[in-house]
Design a protein around this motif. Structure first.
Motif, PDB file in Angstrom:
ATOM      1  N   HIS A   1       0.810  -1.221   0.000  1.00 36.66           N
ATOM      2  CA  HIS A   1       0.000   0.000   0.000  1.00 36.66           C
ATOM      3  C   HIS A   1       0.846   1.275   0.000  1.00 36.66           C
ATOM      4  CE1 HIS A   1      -2.631  -2.977   2.343  1.00 36.66           C
ATOM      5  NE2 HIS A   1      -3.072  -2.947   1.101  1.00 36.66           N
ATOM      6  N   ILE A   2       2.025   1.209   0.583  1.00 31.87           N
ATOM      7  CA  ILE A   2       2.931   2.357   0.645  1.00 31.87           C
ATOM      8  C   ILE A   2       4.108   2.097  -0.279  1.00 31.87           C
ATOM      9  CG2 ILE A   2       4.429   3.764   2.093  1.00 31.87           C
ATOM     10  CD1 ILE A   2       2.788   3.050   4.473  1.00 31.87           C
ATOM     11  N   GLY A   3       4.358   3.044  -1.177  1.00 30.53           N
ATOM     12  CA  GLY A   3       5.445   2.911  -2.126  1.00 30.53           C
ATOM     13  C   GLY A   3       6.710   3.622  -1.680  1.00 30.53           C
ATOM     14  N   PRO A   4       7.777   3.496  -2.452  1.00 34.81           N
ATOM     15  CA  PRO A   4       9.088   4.025  -2.048  1.00 34.81           C
ATOM     16  C   PRO A   4       9.153   5.538  -1.932  1.00 34.81           C
ATOM     17  CG  PRO A   4       9.141   3.160  -4.302  1.00 34.81           C
ATOM     18  CD  PRO A   4       7.845   2.724  -3.707  1.00 34.81           C
ATOM     19  N   ARG A   5       8.370   6.282  -2.732  1.00 38.24           N
ATOM     20  CA  ARG A   5       8.437   7.742  -2.633  1.00 38.24           C
ATOM     21  C   ARG A   5       7.938   8.230  -1.272  1.00 38.24           C
ATOM     22  NH1 ARG A   5       5.070  10.415  -5.594  1.00 38.24           N
ATOM     23  NH2 ARG A   5       3.942   8.713  -6.593  1.00 38.24           N
ATOM     24  N   PHE A   6       6.813   7.674  -0.821  1.00 42.20           N
ATOM     25  CA  PHE A   6       6.278   8.076   0.479  1.00 42.20           C
ATOM     26  C   PHE A   6       7.207   7.643   1.603  1.00 42.20           C
ATOM     27  CE2 PHE A   6       3.439   7.879   4.162  1.00 42.20           C
ATOM     28  CZ  PHE A   6       2.710   9.053   4.036  1.00 42.20           C
ATOM     29  N   LEU A   7       7.767   6.449   1.489  1.00 48.39           N
ATOM     30  CA  LEU A   7       8.679   5.949   2.513  1.00 48.39           C
ATOM     31  C   LEU A   7       9.915   6.827   2.633  1.00 48.39           C
ATOM     32  CD1 LEU A   7       8.694   2.065   2.096  1.00 48.39           C
ATOM     33  CD2 LEU A   7       7.857   3.381   4.053  1.00 48.39           C
ATOM     34  N   GLU A   8      10.474   7.233   1.507  1.00 52.30           N
ATOM     35  CA  GLU A   8      11.662   8.074   1.538  1.00 52.30           C
ATOM     36  C   GLU A   8      11.345   9.436   2.146  1.00 52.30           C
ATOM     37  OE1 GLU A   8      15.389   9.804   1.136  1.00 52.30           O
ATOM     38  OE2 GLU A   8      14.705   7.745   1.361  1.00 52.30           O
ATOM     39  N   ALA A   9      10.191   9.977   1.825  1.00 45.08           N
ATOM     40  CA  ALA A   9       9.794  11.260   2.416  1.00 45.08           C
ATOM     41  C   ALA A   9       9.617  11.133   3.927  1.00 45.08           C
ATOM     42  CB  ALA A   9       8.514  11.765   1.763  1.00 45.08           C
ATOM     43  N   ALA A  10       9.030  10.032   4.384  1.00 45.81           N
ATOM     44  CA  ALA A  10       8.856   9.806   5.819  1.00 45.81           C
ATOM     45  C   ALA A  10      10.204   9.627   6.507  1.00 45.81           C
ATOM     46  CB  ALA A  10       7.975   8.586   6.056  1.00 45.81           C
ATOM     47  N   ARG A  11      11.129   8.973   5.830  1.00 47.45           N
ATOM     48  CA  ARG A  11      12.469   8.797   6.411  1.00 47.45           C
ATOM     49  C   ARG A  11      13.161  10.144   6.588  1.00 47.45           C
ATOM     50  NH1 ARG A  11      17.406   9.201   5.317  1.00 47.45           N
ATOM     51  NH2 ARG A  11      16.988   9.880   3.177  1.00 47.45           N
ATOM     52  N   ARG A  12      13.080  11.003   5.585  1.00 47.78           N
ATOM     53  CA  ARG A  12      13.738  12.301   5.663  1.00 47.78           C
ATOM     54  C   ARG A  12      13.102  13.181   6.737  1.00 47.78           C
ATOM     55  NH1 ARG A  12      12.824  15.452   2.133  1.00 47.78           N
ATOM     56  NH2 ARG A  12      11.401  14.376   0.720  1.00 47.78           N
ATOM     57  N   ALA A  13      11.783  13.137   6.844  1.00 46.31           N
ATOM     58  CA  ALA A  13      11.079  14.032   7.769  1.00 46.31           C
ATOM     59  C   ALA A  13      11.089  13.523   9.205  1.00 46.31           C
ATOM     60  CB  ALA A  13       9.643  14.234   7.302  1.00 46.31           C
ATOM     61  N   TRP A  14      10.929  12.215   9.373  1.00 47.79           N
ATOM     62  CA  TRP A  14      10.714  11.640  10.693  1.00 47.79           C
ATOM     63  C   TRP A  14      11.802  10.658  11.115  1.00 47.79           C
ATOM     64  CZ3 TRP A  14       6.552  12.876  13.864  1.00 47.79           C
ATOM     65  CH2 TRP A  14       5.528  13.649  13.278  1.00 47.79           C
ATOM     66  N   GLY A  15      12.662  10.288  10.162  1.00 53.47           N
ATOM     67  CA  GLY A  15      13.586   9.196  10.449  1.00 53.47           C
ATOM     68  C   GLY A  15      12.867   7.865  10.530  1.00 53.47           C
ATOM     69  N   ALA A  16      11.678   7.801   9.926  1.00 56.98           N
ATOM     70  CA  ALA A  16      10.847   6.597  10.034  1.00 56.98           C
ATOM     71  C   ALA A  16      11.405   5.485   9.158  1.00 56.98           C
ATOM     72  CB  ALA A  16       9.415   6.908   9.622  1.00 56.98           C
ATOM     73  N   SER A  17      11.547   4.304   9.725  1.00 57.63           N
ATOM     74  CA  SER A  17      12.011   3.138   8.991  1.00 57.63           C
ATOM     75  C   SER A  17      10.821   2.431   8.354  1.00 57.63           C
ATOM     76  CB  SER A  17      12.712   2.168   9.941  1.00 57.63           C
ATOM     77  OG  SER A  17      11.776   1.631  10.861  1.00 57.63           O
ATOM     78  N   PRO A  18      11.068   1.590   7.338  1.00 60.30           N
ATOM     79  CA  PRO A  18       9.967   0.799   6.766  1.00 60.30           C
ATOM     80  C   PRO A  18       9.261  -0.045   7.824  1.00 60.30           C
ATOM     81  CG  PRO A  18      11.863   0.733   5.322  1.00 60.30           C
ATOM     82  CD  PRO A  18      12.318   1.423   6.566  1.00 60.30           C
ATOM     83  N   GLU A  19      10.023  -0.559   8.785  1.00 59.57           N
ATOM     84  CA  GLU A  19       9.417  -1.377   9.835  1.00 59.57           C
ATOM     85  C   GLU A  19       8.465  -0.550  10.701  1.00 59.57           C
ATOM     86  OE1 GLU A  19      12.859  -3.104   8.150  1.00 59.57           O
ATOM     87  OE2 GLU A  19      12.711  -1.187   9.232  1.00 59.57           O
ATOM     88  N   ALA A  20       8.849   0.688  10.985  1.00 57.74           N
ATOM     89  CA  ALA A  20       7.989   1.550  11.803  1.00 57.74           C
ATOM     90  C   ALA A  20       6.720   1.930  11.069  1.00 57.74           C
ATOM     91  CB  ALA A  20       8.751   2.803  12.223  1.00 57.74           C
ATOM     92  N   MET A  21       6.812   2.075   9.751  1.00 63.45           N
ATOM     93  CA  MET A  21       5.665   2.495   8.956  1.00 63.45           C
ATOM     94  C   MET A  21       4.718   1.342   8.647  1.00 63.45           C
ATOM     95  SD  MET A  21       5.771   5.750   8.416  1.00 63.45           S
ATOM     96  CE  MET A  21       4.712   5.960   6.983  1.00 63.45           C
ATOM     97  N   ASP A  22       5.197   0.138   8.676  1.00 65.08           N
ATOM     98  CA  ASP A  22       4.395  -1.017   8.275  1.00 65.08           C
ATOM     99  C   ASP A  22       3.362  -1.345   9.355  1.00 65.08           C
ATOM    100  OD1 ASP A  22       3.774  -3.139   6.478  1.00 65.08           O
ATOM    101  OD2 ASP A  22       4.825  -4.535   7.806  1.00 65.08           O
TER     102      ASP A  22
END
Length: 280
Positions: free
Chosen positions: A14-35
């Protein structure tokens, strides 16, 4: 307690790489945290009486949570999970999809995010969706606040844009997410004008100064009684949000600054968003 703002989505599905990268830059959020699997959502909300679970139709920012997927999860705990379908109201077929989600999938609410979906909330093409929601008593939780994907246009997130929507659809129940952050004052004055306009406190306690200012502004404008509790899980947990609310005055301790009244804090924690929005 009832959480009016939670997400359910799988990384890669449901979440693609563009959103994940933006979340990483803004929040330091990892894929595991977002899943957020169904199991993780259930565990994280174990302490809540009930929760609103949001769909998310925003391919523009690389996030699509299908309404069918959301409905399947909510059917596992009827009376506890309340699914809010998502459509882009300016796309062809949006009204029909909302009707299907409401009538067939039994999703009682609607999630919109103009900044994520790249549309102006006042665009007349969106009005058939608003009209259907108003007529059928479908509450709308709408993201009128900033966000982190670089392609998301801030001009569509301004809380004042909902003034026109509320004027045209006075019986439509609208909830502005995140107290309209960082335009909290604009959110408060817009809410004050319209009896069916509300705001949730989700995602803001992580910025204690802005959170304090937002709550004081709502108190001063007399709209604190229209603030709803929400966590924005997985970005924050309900427990962390509740603790942030209970300790909101810590930042001004020892100063002459006004305090958020304890009665306001207690009321937000105890208010039932499902009853406010006509879902229960």
């Amino acid at each position: 307690m009832i959480d009016c703002h939670t997400h359910l989505w799988r990384v890669g599905e449901h979440i693609g790489p563009r959103f994940l990268e933006a979340a990483r830059r803004a929040w330091g959020a990892s894929p595991e945290a977002m899943d957020v699997s169904p199991e993780r959502h259930t565990a994280a909300l174990a302490g809540m009486e009930a929760a609103i679970v949001l769909g998310f139709h925003a391919p523009f920012v690389d996030v699509v949570v299908p309404n069918d997927y959301l409905a399947a999860y909510c059917r596992q705990a009827p009376g506890r999970w309340y699914g809010f379908a998502s459509v882009n109201p300016v796309e062809a077929g949006a009204r029909a999809e909302l009707e299907r989600a409401h009538q067939e999938l039994r999703l009682p609410g609607l999630k919109l995010g103009p900044i994520y979906q790249n549309y102006d909330p006042t665009d007349r093409r969106a009005f058939p969706v608003y009209e259907y929601a108003e007529r059928e008593g479908i509450p709308v939780l709408i993201h009128q606040a900033t966000t982190f994907p670089p392609e998301a246009p801030l001009k569509y997130a301004l809380p004042l844009l909902l003034d026109e929507v509320a004027i045209c659809f006075p019986r439509l129940k609208l909830v502005m997410a995140h107290i309209g952050h960082p335009w909290e004052a604009e959110c408060a004055v817009t809410v004050r004008k319209h009896p069916n306009l509300y705001a949730d406190i989700s995602g803001l306690h992580g910025r204690p100064w802005r959170f304090y200012q937002a709550l004081i502004t709502c108190v001063e404008y007399g709209v604190a009684d229209r603030l709803l509790f929400g966590s924005d899980f997985p970005f924050f947990t309900p427990e962390a949000t509740a603790e942030g609310l209970r300790t909101v005055n810590r930042i001004v301790e020892g100063t002459p600054m006004p305090k958020v009244p304890a009665s306001v804090i207690d009321a937000i924690l105890e208010r039932n968003p499902l009853e406010v929005l006509g879902l229960r």
